[in-house]
Design a protein around this motif. Structure first.
Motif, short mmCIF file in Angstrom:
data_model
loop_
_atom_site.label_atom_id
_atom_site.label_comp_id
_atom_site.label_asym_id
_atom_site.label_seq_id
_atom_site.Cartn_x
_atom_site.Cartn_y
_atom_site.Cartn_z
N THR A 30 -1.21 -0.19 -6.57
CA THR A 30 -2.53 -0.22 -5.94
C THR A 30 -2.85 1.08 -5.20
OG1 THR A 30 -1.61 -1.39 -4.04
CG2 THR A 30 -2.63 -2.72 -5.74
N VAL A 31 -1.86 1.66 -4.54
CA VAL A 31 -2.12 2.91 -3.81
C VAL A 31 -2.43 4.04 -4.79
CG1 VAL A 31 -1.02 4.71 -2.40
CG2 VAL A 31 -0.85 2.32 -1.73
N SER A 32 -1.64 4.15 -5.85
CA SER A 32 -1.88 5.24 -6.80
C SER A 32 -3.20 5.04 -7.55
CB SER A 32 -0.71 5.39 -7.77
OG SER A 32 -0.51 4.22 -8.50
N ALA A 33 -3.51 3.82 -7.94
CA ALA A 33 -4.78 3.56 -8.63
C ALA A 33 -5.96 3.81 -7.70
CB ALA A 33 -4.82 2.12 -9.15
N HIS A 34 -5.85 3.38 -6.46
CA HIS A 34 -6.93 3.58 -5.49
C HIS A 34 -7.18 5.08 -5.26
CE1 HIS A 34 -9.48 2.54 -2.07
NE2 HIS A 34 -8.88 3.52 -1.41
N SER A 35 -6.12 5.85 -5.11
CA SER A 35 -6.30 7.28 -4.87
C SER A 35 -6.86 7.96 -6.12
CB SER A 35 -4.99 7.94 -4.43
OG SER A 35 -4.06 7.94 -5.48
N ALA A 63 -5.43 12.80 -12.12
CA ALA A 63 -4.58 11.88 -12.88
C ALA A 63 -3.10 12.22 -12.66
CB ALA A 63 -4.93 11.95 -14.37
N ALA A 64 -2.77 13.51 -12.66
CA ALA A 64 -1.39 13.92 -12.43
C ALA A 64 -0.94 13.54 -11.02
CB ALA A 64 -1.23 15.42 -12.65
N LEU A 65 -1.82 13.72 -10.05
CA LEU A 65 -1.50 13.35 -8.67
C LEU A 65 -1.27 11.84 -8.54
CD1 LEU A 65 -1.22 14.57 -5.83
CD2 LEU A 65 -3.64 14.06 -5.50
N GLY A 66 -2.10 11.05 -9.20
CA GLY A 66 -1.92 9.60 -9.20
C GLY A 66 -0.61 9.19 -9.86
#
Length: 98
Positions: A30-35, A63-66
């Protein structure tokens, strides 16, 4: 929204193992998708004001950051003692002198 406080305030003896790992992976997802979603909106709104040619690279960067966020939090969730819950609780726990 209600699961996170329940898991965080449940004693560690009840949540060690699969529950803690599952909670950690849910948080990582959820954190990575939200960011990723939020930063894509930022890229869509503000990057064209600088240069329209930078929109594509900005989205690839987001996308790479996520992905890096997901991998890092997933590693903590699956491999560290206490997982995400232990890492968050460690922020308020005093350092142990060895």
């Amino acid at each position: 929204a209600i699961a996170a406080p329940i898991v965080m305030f449940t004693p560690d003896s009840y949540t060690d193992g699969m529950i803690n790992q599952g909670f950690g992976m849910l948080v990582a997802t959820t954190v990575s998708a939200h960011s990723w979603i939020g930063m894509n909106y930022v890229a869509t709104d503000y990057v064209p004001k600088v240069s329209k040619a930078l929109v594509g690279p900005a989205r690839v960067f987001n996308a790479a950051l996520g992905l890096v966020t997901f991998v890092g939090l997933g590693k903590i969730a699956l491999n560290d003692k206490g997982g995400i819950k232990g890492a968050i609780k460690g922020l308020w726990r005093p350092q142990q002198k060895e």
